[in-house]
Design an enzyme around this catalytic site. Structure first.
Site, short mmCIF file in Angstrom:
data_model
loop_
_atom_site.label_atom_id
_atom_site.label_comp_id
_atom_site.label_asym_id
_atom_site.label_seq_id
_atom_site.Cartn_x
_atom_site.Cartn_y
_atom_site.Cartn_z
N GLY A 3 2.85 -1.25 4.38
CA GLY A 3 2.88 0.19 4.08
C GLY A 3 4.32 0.65 3.87
N GLY A 4 4.91 1.20 4.92
CA GLY A 4 6.25 1.80 4.82
C GLY A 4 7.28 0.94 4.10
CD GLU B 170 -3.05 5.33 6.89
OE1 GLU B 170 -3.04 5.40 5.65
OE2 GLU B 170 -2.11 4.85 7.55
CG HIS C 28 -5.89 1.61 5.38
ND1 HIS C 28 -5.49 2.58 6.28
CD2 HIS C 28 -4.83 0.78 5.22
CE1 HIS C 28 -4.23 2.35 6.62
NE2 HIS C 28 -3.81 1.26 6.00
CD GLU D 107 -3.54 -2.83 7.42
OE1 GLU D 107 -2.43 -3.02 6.93
OE2 GLU D 107 -4.20 -1.79 7.24
N GLY E 81 2.28 2.00 10.86
CA GLY E 81 3.21 3.12 10.73
C GLY E 81 3.94 3.49 12.02
CG ASN F 253 -1.73 1.18 1.44
OD1 ASN F 253 -1.79 2.04 0.56
ND2 ASN F 253 -2.41 1.27 2.59
CD1 TRP F 254 3.25 1.05 -3.20
CD2 TRP F 254 3.57 2.58 -4.82
NE1 TRP F 254 4.01 0.47 -4.19
CE2 TRP F 254 4.22 1.38 -5.20
CE3 TRP F 254 3.64 3.67 -5.68
CZ2 TRP F 254 4.93 1.25 -6.39
CZ3 TRP F 254 4.33 3.54 -6.88
CH2 TRP F 254 4.98 2.35 -7.23
CE LYS F 255 -0.26 3.10 4.82
NZ LYS F 255 -0.19 3.19 6.27
CB SER G 33 5.11 -2.11 12.08
OG SER G 33 4.71 -0.78 12.35
P1 PGA Z 1 2.77 0.07 7.78
O1 PGA Z 1 1.31 0.30 7.12
O2 PGA Z 1 3.34 -1.16 7.16
O3 PGA Z 1 3.54 1.32 7.40
O4 PGA Z 1 2.56 -0.06 9.23
C1 PGA Z 1 0.45 -0.79 6.91
C2 PGA Z 1 -0.84 -0.32 6.32
O5 PGA Z 1 -1.30 0.78 6.63
O6 PGA Z 1 -1.46 -1.05 5.51
#
Ligand code: PGA
Length: 251
Positions: A235-236, A98, A96, A168, A174, A9-11, A214
Site C-alpha cells: 500500500g503506502g 478495507e 481487501h 494481510e 497502514g 495497491n494505490w487505494k 506495512s
Molecule cells: P500498507 O497497505 O502497505 O500501507 O500497509 C497494504 C494493503 O492494504 O494492501
C-alpha cells in the site's frame, strides 16, 4: 518454482496527473534493471485507462481494486469485470480488509466477486487476514480458514488456476507495524496446507501467496525470503517509485 508477484495497491490516491507522473517515475526507476518478479499496479478506476496506455511498452501489469459481481445492469456506481478487461486490466484485488470493514463486504460477496472475476478472465488477488483482537484471542488460523473456505466455496481447482491469495493481517495494514517474517511465514504455511487439503498438493505448491501489511523497502528482503511468501501486496510504499521498485528488486 513460484515466480514472485509484487502488486501496488494505490487505494484512493492519485488523480490523472499524479498517475502519469508516478508511472513515468516508476519507468525511470526500472530502466536498466532486471526483475525476477511479476509487477502489478492497481490505480483507482478512473485512472485505469490512462495507466494501461502508459504501461503498454513495459513489463508492468494493470490491476483494479474492486469489481462488482453482476455482469451489467442497474447497479449505480458499480464497475463490471468486462469494463475492467476493456481498459486492459489483468488483475483485480478482492476482499481487501478495507472493503470488508468499511464497505461491509461479507465472505459471500467476496465469493461472488471471485466467481465473476475468474469467469471474465481477471486474475484475482484474494485478501484474507485477522484483526488484532482475533490474533490476541489466538484464533488467527480459524479466521483465515473461514475466510478461505467461504471465499473459495464451490470452486473447482481448475477454475482457480489464476488465483493469488494475499495474507494481510489487518493490524499491519497502514500501521507501520508489519508481521514478523516468522509470523507471516506461519500463516502462509497454514494457508498452503489448507489449500492442499481443499484441492490438491500440486495446486497448493503452485499457488502464489503474497504478504501485505506495512511492506517497505527495508523489510521486504526478509519477508520475501520466507519459504511460503511469494510476493507482496504493497500500500503506502507503492506510492513512491523508488520504494516500490526497491521492493520489486528484493524479490
Ligand atoms: P500498507 O497497505 O502497505 O500501507 O500497509 C497494504 C494493503 O492494504 O494492501
Amino acid at each position: 518454482m513460484r515466480k514472485k508477484v509484487i502488486a501496488g495497491n494505490w487505494k484512493m490516491n492519485n488523480g490523472i496527473s499524479e498517475t502519469v507522473g508516478l508511472i513515468s517515475e516508476i519507468k525511470k526507476e526500472m530502466s536498466g534493471k532486471n526483475f525476477n518478479c511479476e509487477m502489478i499496479i492497481c490505480p483507482p478506476f478512473v485512472n485505469l485507462e490512462t495507466a494501461g496506455a502508459l504501461l503498454k511498452d513495459t513489463v508492468l501489469k494493470l490491476g483494479a481494486q474492486n469489481v462488482y459481481f453482476e455482469e451489467s445492469g442497474a447497479f449505480t456506481g458499480e464497475i463490471s469485470a468486462a469494463m475492467l478487461k476493456g481498459v486492459g486490466c489483468e488483475y483485480v484485488i478482492l476482499g481487501h480488509s478495507e472493503r470488508r470493514t468499511i464497505f461491509g463486504e461479507s465472505d459471500q460477496v467476496v465469493n461472488k466477486k471471485l466467481k465473476t472475476a475468474l469467469k471474465n478472465g481477471l486474475k484475482p488477488i484474494f485478501c484474507v487476514g485477522e484483526t488484532l483482537e482475533e490474533r490476541e484471542k489466538g484464533i488467527t488460523f480459524k479466521i483465515i480458514e473461514a475466510q478461505i473456505r467461504n471465499g473459495l466455496n464451490s470452486f473447482t481447482e481448475s477454475e482457480l488456476e489464476n488465483l493469488i491469495i494475499a495474507y494481510e493481517p489487518v493490524w499491519a495494514i497502514g500501521t507501520g507495524r508489519n508481521a514478523t517474517p516468522q509470523q507471516a511465514q506461519d500463516v502462509h504455511l497454514f494457508i498452503r496446507e489448507l489449500i492442499g487439503k481443499m484441492f490438491s498438493a500440486g495446486y497448493a505448491a503452485r499457488l502464489i501467496i503474497q504478504y501485505g501489511g506495512s511492506v517497505k523497502a527495508d523489510n521486504a528482503i526478509e519477508l520475501l525470503s520466507q519459504a511460503d511468501i511469494d510476493g507482496a501486496l504493497v500500500g503506502g510504499a507503492c506510492l513512491k517509485a523508488d520504494s516500490f521498485i526497491k521492493i520489486a528488486e528484493a524479490s
